[in-house]
Design an enzyme around this catalytic site. Structure first.
Site, PDB file in Angstrom:
ATOM      1  N   THR A 189      30.072  25.677  29.190  1.00 54.81           N
ATOM      2  CA  THR A 189      28.936  24.879  29.709  1.00 54.81           C
ATOM      3  C   THR A 189      27.724  24.986  28.776  1.00 54.81           C
ATOM      4  O   THR A 189      26.981  24.014  28.599  1.00 54.81           O
ATOM      5  CB  THR A 189      28.572  25.348  31.140  1.00 54.81           C
ATOM      6  OG1 THR A 189      29.758  25.266  31.933  1.00 54.81           O
ATOM      7  CG2 THR A 189      27.514  24.466  31.776  1.00 54.81           C
ATOM      8  N   ASP A 191      39.258  25.228  34.781  1.00 50.78           N
ATOM      9  CA  ASP A 191      37.852  25.371  34.397  1.00 50.78           C
ATOM     10  C   ASP A 191      37.344  23.955  34.160  1.00 50.78           C
ATOM     11  O   ASP A 191      37.707  23.305  33.178  1.00 50.78           O
ATOM     12  CB  ASP A 191      37.697  26.229  33.137  1.00 50.78           C
ATOM     13  CG  ASP A 191      36.254  26.692  32.967  1.00 50.78           C
ATOM     14  OD1 ASP A 191      35.368  26.069  33.584  1.00 50.78           O
ATOM     15  OD2 ASP A 191      36.017  27.666  32.240  1.00 50.78           O
ATOM     16  N   ASP A 247      39.714  30.756  31.890  1.00 54.18           N
ATOM     17  CA  ASP A 247      39.171  30.693  30.535  1.00 54.18           C
ATOM     18  C   ASP A 247      40.255  30.850  29.464  1.00 54.18           C
ATOM     19  O   ASP A 247      39.939  30.746  28.273  1.00 54.18           O
ATOM     20  CB  ASP A 247      38.108  31.781  30.330  1.00 54.18           C
ATOM     21  CG  ASP A 247      36.771  31.410  30.969  1.00 54.18           C
ATOM     22  OD1 ASP A 247      36.466  30.203  31.038  1.00 54.18           O
ATOM     23  OD2 ASP A 247      36.053  32.321  31.402  1.00 54.18           O
ATOM     24  N   ILE A 293      34.467  22.662  33.381  1.00 53.57           N
ATOM     25  CA  ILE A 293      33.834  22.612  32.051  1.00 53.57           C
ATOM     26  C   ILE A 293      33.809  24.038  31.528  1.00 53.57           C
ATOM     27  O   ILE A 293      33.100  24.898  32.077  1.00 53.57           O
ATOM     28  CB  ILE A 293      32.396  22.054  32.065  1.00 53.57           C
ATOM     29  CG1 ILE A 293      32.411  20.567  32.399  1.00 53.57           C
ATOM     30  CG2 ILE A 293      31.744  22.254  30.686  1.00 53.57           C
ATOM     31  CD1 ILE A 293      31.124  19.832  32.083  1.00 53.57           C
ATOM     32  N   ASP A 294      34.605  24.274  30.523  1.00 57.40           N
ATOM     33  CA  ASP A 294      34.584  25.570  29.863  1.00 57.40           C
ATOM     34  C   ASP A 294      33.618  25.432  28.691  1.00 57.40           C
ATOM     35  O   ASP A 294      33.687  24.457  27.942  1.00 57.40           O
ATOM     36  CB  ASP A 294      35.998  25.913  29.374  1.00 57.40           C
ATOM     37  CG  ASP A 294      36.036  27.256  28.689  1.00 57.40           C
ATOM     38  OD1 ASP A 294      35.311  28.171  29.119  1.00 57.40           O
ATOM     39  OD2 ASP A 294      36.792  27.391  27.707  1.00 57.40           O
ATOM     40  N   ASP A 328      29.983  19.830  35.721  1.00 64.72           N
ATOM     41  CA  ASP A 328      30.955  20.842  36.192  1.00 64.72           C
ATOM     42  C   ASP A 328      31.449  20.454  37.587  1.00 64.72           C
ATOM     43  O   ASP A 328      32.657  20.471  37.865  1.00 64.72           O
ATOM     44  CB  ASP A 328      30.317  22.235  36.293  1.00 64.72           C
ATOM     45  CG  ASP A 328      29.885  22.825  34.953  1.00 64.72           C
ATOM     46  OD1 ASP A 328      30.485  23.809  34.523  1.00 64.72           O
ATOM     47  OD2 ASP A 328      28.945  22.283  34.336  1.00 64.72           O
ATOM     48  N   GLU A 334      36.755  27.236  39.030  1.00 68.35           N
ATOM     49  CA  GLU A 334      35.545  28.039  38.846  1.00 68.35           C
ATOM     50  C   GLU A 334      34.437  27.759  39.873  1.00 68.35           C
ATOM     51  O   GLU A 334      33.737  28.668  40.275  1.00 68.35           O
ATOM     52  CB  GLU A 334      34.994  27.835  37.424  1.00 68.35           C
ATOM     53  CG  GLU A 334      33.788  28.715  37.171  1.00 68.35           C
ATOM     54  CD  GLU A 334      33.403  28.868  35.722  1.00 68.35           C
ATOM     55  OE1 GLU A 334      33.911  28.129  34.864  1.00 68.35           O
ATOM     56  OE2 GLU A 334      32.560  29.741  35.446  1.00 68.35           O
TER      57      GLU A 334
HETATM   58  P1  AMP Z   1      33.077  30.838  24.875  1.00 71.05           P
HETATM   59  O1  AMP Z   1      32.592  29.448  24.879  1.00 71.05           O
HETATM   60  O2  AMP Z   1      34.382  31.048  24.192  1.00 71.05           O
HETATM   61  O3  AMP Z   1      32.038  31.810  24.453  1.00 71.05           O
HETATM   62  O4  AMP Z   1      33.462  31.180  26.359  1.00 71.05           O
HETATM   63  C1  AMP Z   1      32.848  30.650  27.473  1.00 71.05           C
HETATM   64  C2  AMP Z   1      33.253  31.499  28.651  1.00 71.05           C
HETATM   65  O5  AMP Z   1      32.802  32.827  28.459  1.00 71.05           O
HETATM   66  C3  AMP Z   1      32.651  31.090  29.949  1.00 71.05           C
HETATM   67  O6  AMP Z   1      33.498  30.212  30.617  1.00 71.05           O
HETATM   68  C4  AMP Z   1      32.502  32.398  30.723  1.00 71.05           C
HETATM   69  O7  AMP Z   1      33.444  32.482  31.767  1.00 71.05           O
HETATM   70  C5  AMP Z   1      32.832  33.463  29.699  1.00 71.05           C
HETATM   71  N1  AMP Z   1      31.909  34.600  29.662  1.00 71.05           N
HETATM   72  C6  AMP Z   1      30.756  34.762  30.337  1.00 71.05           C
HETATM   73  N2  AMP Z   1      30.215  35.979  30.062  1.00 71.05           N
HETATM   74  C7  AMP Z   1      31.050  36.584  29.199  1.00 71.05           C
HETATM   75  C8  AMP Z   1      31.060  37.865  28.556  1.00 71.05           C
HETATM   76  N3  AMP Z   1      30.090  38.752  28.735  1.00 71.05           N
HETATM   77  N4  AMP Z   1      32.088  38.147  27.730  1.00 71.05           N
HETATM   78  C9  AMP Z   1      33.083  37.251  27.524  1.00 71.05           C
HETATM   79  N5  AMP Z   1      33.128  36.048  28.105  1.00 71.05           N
HETATM   80  C10 AMP Z   1      32.132  35.715  28.935  1.00 71.05           C
HETATM   81 MG    MG Z   2      34.866  28.905  31.213  1.00 64.33          MG
END
Ligand code: AMP
Ligand code: MG
Length: 326
Positions: free
Chosen positions: A128, A123, A272, A125-126, A47, A70
């Protein structure tokens, strides 16, 4: 802005370099372990390295643009983190020779929190958690002007290129420009082809994609919605904005992100969704929150005016919004 503009060239080059770094770390160190940030979300040396490389490249070409990203270097600068900073510096040096730790930290901190008239949302690394599991993750970079996403680049280094060969070659780069369509390339930016969303007209033909992490979206509500709409195909769980990419190329029809009951008040971060949303829209899709409101990229880092996310092939959007009223 056209496909050869400096913004596009820089964003693609930055995403390509960052993909190389992230994959190297993932393969060498199986992710390299993670630190937990104050919000208990994980951050890895990848990241930090990814943010350093991308911020440096953008700042060099566009010194007047702000970058909303981020990470920051606060944790890395702590004396007990010196080993970690050394690792980040060594990896970044493989891509940008003769880099010092001070430079790496200063590049990371080009990322600020200021949402201005024209800024980049990054982001590094989205997903992680997906990166650490060896699953999907994405490097997401968008250029936003007056609240409108103008350019989106999404690198998905571990994503199969061809839906018909999921065990085949991996590494995709998605690009979208406002008004000019969406494209998929391989990880190095070659073999560019236009992509478009699925033409499914009936919800029963749809395939849903959703987060892997149960705390990021309400899987049970998604399942109820699928039953209500007679969607019988199993949902595809995938980490990161790679979900936007697979929707844009027609592999799935709906991306649902109803807030999880674990954190019902969660507000989404702009980094995101900015890059992913333009890639889905320019491929013919539609992106709103779960109440049908457009995504707000103008008010700050947090999308306070939105709740959850709904992405569709456009055709099915209204019927899904209606069903979400349940
Ligand atoms: P995903 O891989 O689509 O589940 O999304 C990853 C992203 O979810 C991360 O980059 C976080 O910023 C975000 N994230 C963290 N906590 C939450 C939450 N409670 N609800 C929704 N998104 C979240
Ligand atoms: Mg992210």
């Amino acid at each position: 802005m056209d496909q050869d503009s400096p913004e596009v060239m820089t964003a693609l080059q930055a995403a390509i370099q960052s993909s190389g770094l992230c994959e190297k770390i993932r393969i060498d160190l199986a992710g390299g372990g993670a630190l937990l940030k104050s919000d208990r979300s994980p951050v890895t040396i990848a990241d930090y390295g990814s943010q350093a490389i991308i911020c440096k490249m953008i700042r060099e070409k566009f010194p007047h643009d702000s970058i909303v990203a981020e990470e920051d270097s606060k944790e890395l600068k702590k004396p007990d983190r010196s080993k970690l900073l050394e690792q980040v510096t060594n990896y970044v040096s493989a891509f940008i020779p003769a880099t010092s730790s001070e430079e790496v930290c200063s590049w990371i901190d080009f990322g600020s929190n200021s949402v201005t008239g024209r800024f980049w949302a990054l982001d590094p690394i989205d997903g992680t958690k997906g990166f650490l599991r060896g699953d999907q993750y994405a490097i997401a970079l968008a250029l936003i002007e007056k609240g409108e996403v103008k350019l989106g680049v999404l690198a998905c280094p571990n994503l199969y290129r061809d839906v018909y060969h999921p065990l085949g070659e991996k590494g995709c780069l998605f690009l979208a420009l406002k008004g000019m369509g969406s494209f998929q390339m391989d990880s190095m930016g070659a073999n560019k082809r236009p992509i478009s969303v699925s033409k499914a007209k009936s919800p029963s033909e749809a395939i849903i994609t959703e987060s892997v992490e149960p705390d990021h979206a309400d899987h049970l509500t998604h399942q109820r919605l699928a039953q209500k709409l007679n969607i019988s195909k199993p949902s595809l769980r995938m980490d990161s904005q790679a979900k936007y990419g697979i929707l844009a190329r027609g592999e799935v029809t709906l991306y649902l992100r109803v807030p999880s009951s674990a954190e019902p008040g969660y507000t989404e971060n702009i980094w995101d969704h900015a890059a992913g949303s333009i890639i889905a829209e320019e491929a013919g899709g539609r992106v709103t929150d779960v109440l049908g409101r457009p995504l707000d990229f103008s008010s700050g880092i947090k999308m306070e005016k939105n709740r959850g996310i709904l992405v569709s092939n456009g055709i099915l959007h209204e019927v899904v919004l209606k069903a979400l009223e349940m």
